[in-house]
Design a protein around this motif. Structure first.
Motif, short mmCIF file in Angstrom:
data_model
loop_
_atom_site.label_atom_id
_atom_site.label_comp_id
_atom_site.label_asym_id
_atom_site.label_seq_id
_atom_site.Cartn_x
_atom_site.Cartn_y
_atom_site.Cartn_z
N ILE A 191 35.28 54.52 35.93
CA ILE A 191 34.95 53.44 36.87
C ILE A 191 35.65 52.16 36.42
O ILE A 191 35.56 51.79 35.24
CB ILE A 191 33.42 53.23 36.93
CG1 ILE A 191 32.74 54.52 37.39
CG2 ILE A 191 33.07 52.07 37.86
CD1 ILE A 191 31.29 54.62 36.94
N TYR A 192 36.33 51.50 37.34
CA TYR A 192 37.03 50.25 37.04
C TYR A 192 36.35 49.10 37.79
O TYR A 192 36.18 49.16 39.00
CB TYR A 192 38.49 50.33 37.49
CG TYR A 192 39.29 51.45 36.90
CD1 TYR A 192 39.88 51.34 35.64
CD2 TYR A 192 39.46 52.65 37.60
CE1 TYR A 192 40.62 52.38 35.10
CE2 TYR A 192 40.21 53.70 37.06
CZ TYR A 192 40.79 53.54 35.82
OH TYR A 192 41.51 54.58 35.28
N TYR A 193 35.99 48.08 37.04
CA TYR A 193 35.45 46.86 37.64
C TYR A 193 36.22 45.67 37.08
O TYR A 193 36.46 45.59 35.88
CB TYR A 193 33.96 46.71 37.32
CG TYR A 193 33.43 45.30 37.53
CD1 TYR A 193 33.47 44.69 38.79
CD2 TYR A 193 32.89 44.58 36.47
CE1 TYR A 193 33.01 43.40 38.96
CE2 TYR A 193 32.40 43.29 36.64
CZ TYR A 193 32.47 42.70 37.90
OH TYR A 193 32.02 41.43 38.08
N THR A 194 36.62 44.76 37.94
CA THR A 194 37.39 43.61 37.50
C THR A 194 37.05 42.39 38.34
O THR A 194 36.60 42.52 39.49
CB THR A 194 38.91 43.90 37.57
OG1 THR A 194 39.63 42.83 36.95
CG2 THR A 194 39.37 44.03 39.02
N ARG A 195 37.25 41.22 37.75
CA ARG A 195 37.09 39.95 38.46
C ARG A 195 38.32 39.10 38.17
O ARG A 195 38.68 38.89 37.01
CB ARG A 195 35.84 39.21 38.03
CG ARG A 195 35.49 37.97 38.89
CD ARG A 195 34.12 37.44 38.47
NE ARG A 195 33.61 36.42 39.38
CZ ARG A 195 33.57 35.11 39.09
NH1 ARG A 195 34.03 34.67 37.93
NH2 ARG A 195 33.07 34.26 39.96
N ILE A 196 38.98 38.64 39.22
CA ILE A 196 40.23 37.90 39.08
C ILE A 196 40.12 36.55 39.77
O ILE A 196 39.28 36.34 40.64
CB ILE A 196 41.42 38.69 39.66
CG1 ILE A 196 41.27 38.86 41.18
CG2 ILE A 196 41.55 40.05 38.99
CD1 ILE A 196 42.50 39.41 41.87
N ARG A 197 40.99 35.65 39.37
CA ARG A 197 41.06 34.33 39.99
C ARG A 197 42.15 34.35 41.07
O ARG A 197 43.28 34.75 40.82
CB ARG A 197 41.37 33.26 38.95
CG ARG A 197 41.30 31.82 39.50
CD ARG A 197 41.78 30.84 38.44
NE ARG A 197 40.92 30.84 37.27
CZ ARG A 197 39.87 30.05 37.11
NH1 ARG A 197 39.54 29.18 38.06
NH2 ARG A 197 39.14 30.11 36.01
N LEU A 198 41.80 33.91 42.26
CA LEU A 198 42.74 33.81 43.37
C LEU A 198 43.22 32.37 43.51
O LEU A 198 42.79 31.48 42.78
CB LEU A 198 42.07 34.28 44.67
CG LEU A 198 41.48 35.69 44.67
CD1 LEU A 198 40.76 35.95 45.98
CD2 LEU A 198 42.57 36.74 44.44
N GLU A 199 44.10 32.16 44.45
CA GLU A 199 44.56 30.80 44.72
C GLU A 199 43.40 29.95 45.23
O GLU A 199 42.48 30.45 45.86
CB GLU A 199 45.69 30.84 45.76
CG GLU A 199 46.98 31.51 45.26
CD GLU A 199 48.07 31.46 46.30
OE1 GLU A 199 47.86 30.83 47.36
OE2 GLU A 199 49.14 32.04 46.06
N GLY A 204 38.12 39.16 33.96
CA GLY A 204 38.32 40.23 33.00
C GLY A 204 38.20 41.59 33.65
O GLY A 204 38.10 41.70 34.89
N THR A 205 38.20 42.62 32.83
CA THR A 205 38.14 44.00 33.31
C THR A 205 37.10 44.77 32.52
O THR A 205 36.98 44.60 31.31
CB THR A 205 39.51 44.69 33.16
OG1 THR A 205 40.48 43.99 33.94
CG2 THR A 205 39.44 46.14 33.63
N MET A 206 36.35 45.60 33.22
CA MET A 206 35.36 46.48 32.59
C MET A 206 35.67 47.92 33.01
O MET A 206 35.83 48.20 34.20
CB MET A 206 33.95 46.10 33.03
CG MET A 206 32.85 46.94 32.40
SD MET A 206 31.20 46.55 33.10
CE MET A 206 31.03 44.83 32.59
#
Length: 330
Positions: free
Chosen positions: A153-161, A232-234
């Motif tokens: 399972i891949y979970y991630t949170r990223i910053r957008l413009e 980050g990524t989990m």
């Protein structure tokens, strides 16, 4: 979650799950060594340019199989039958990193080739392009699929413009389609993904991006989503195999080989002692300091041998810096 099964076209030259899993037949290193090397290198490669440290946490715990299995379309019954009751999982999460950035809502092949999200989740053997990156999003990640039932399972949170954020959750399966208790039908390639579909496009699988849905899913493992300004990524690997330490008569008395958590703790020090909790490393190289935790316990202070190694390397770096300064003076 909705499923997408890899097509089984005999003329496509596509690999099946068993051939992919065989591609990482490294008998020299333990599972802990391979998992630690792959995960830490990926996290360090994704460190934010402005971050002075990279934090990586390894969490081992239990979950109820029936709570998780119901989320996986077409294989929920098999999961519950093959792996009933309480099961083990490993979660690897990092902070101070970019997360899995990149496009997924596009048909532009060039954009997808640049997408870290696309390469990690859907591709095998795609090289990382950023300067200084080690390895690829390719064969090393197959180690994740080998220590459990084949689901990752891949979970991630990223910053957008515009200082906005996006969360993404998707799952993948690579298994040997010839094994007796495979999750997919045996005439399949042994490869599948779970996520969601758009209202019109029912062919392109998309990650789940709804925060509430993601939070509820992670709560099955007692895990929390990223919040505030964290990115980050989990990676969550459920249904861990019973014995991942490869214990034998020769190693059964080795202290760090009694359980997988201890094996991970030792592997982290074995491969990354010079960089662990070492500000001198950052001052000398400009790269981030690495902080690691196993079940919330920091890998510091280091075990005596690794502490000695770190001190020796620190002395070498000091000598190098002194010589470099003298050369600049003359």
């Amino acid at each position: 979650m909705k499923i997408k099964i890899a097509s089984n076209d005999s003329q496509s030259m596509a690999q099946s799950g068993d051939s992919i899993l065989r591609s990482l037949q490294n008998t020299d290193f333990s599972y802990a060594d391979i998992i630690v090397r792959e995960s830490l290198q990926n996290s360090l490669d994704a460190t934010l340019p402005e971050s002075s440290d990279t934090q990586v946490r390894y969490s081992l715990g239990d979950f109820e199989s029936e709570e998780l299995s119901s989320n996986f379309e077409q294989v929920s019954t098999k999961l519950a039958n093959y792996y009933p009751g309480k099961q083990r999982f490993l979660a690897i999460s990092d902070r101070g990193t970019t997360g899995l950035t990149g496009e997924y809502l596009t048909d532009d092949k060039a954009a997808l080739d640049r997408s870290n999200f696309q390469k990690l989740v859907f591709s095998i053997g795609k090289n990382q392009d950023q300067d200084g990156a080690g390895g690829s999003w390719g064969m090393g990640k197959t180690s994740y699929f080998r220590i459990g039932c084949g689901i990752v399972i891949y979970y991630t949170r990223i910053r957008l413009e515009g200082n906005n954020f996006e969360e993404r959750l998707v799952a993948s399966l690579i298994e040997n389609p010839k094994k007796q208790n495979c999750l997919l039908d045996q005439d399949q390639r042994g490869i599948a993904w779970w996520g969601t579909y758009g209202t019109e496009d029912q062919e392109t699988l998309l990650p789940i991006t709804d925060h509430d849905e993601i939070e509820k899913f992670l709560s099955i493992f007692g895990l929390e989503p990223y919040r505030a300004n964290d990115t980050g990524t989990m990676i969550v690997i459920p249904y861990l195999q019973d014995d991942l330490t490869g214990r034998s008569e020769e190693t059964i008395g080795v202290p760090w080989n009694q359980n997988f958590g201890d094996a991970i703790r030792m592997a982290i020090q074995r491969w990354y002692a010079p960089r662990l909790a070492n500000p001198t490393y950052h001052d000398t190289t400009g790269n981030s300091v690495l902080y690691c935790f196993v079940n919330d316990e920091p890998i510091y202070p280091l075990d005596p041998m690794f502490k000695l190694i770190q001190q020796i390397i620190w002395l070498i770096l000091r000598q190098y810096m002194l010589v470099h300064c003298l050369m600049l003076m003359y």
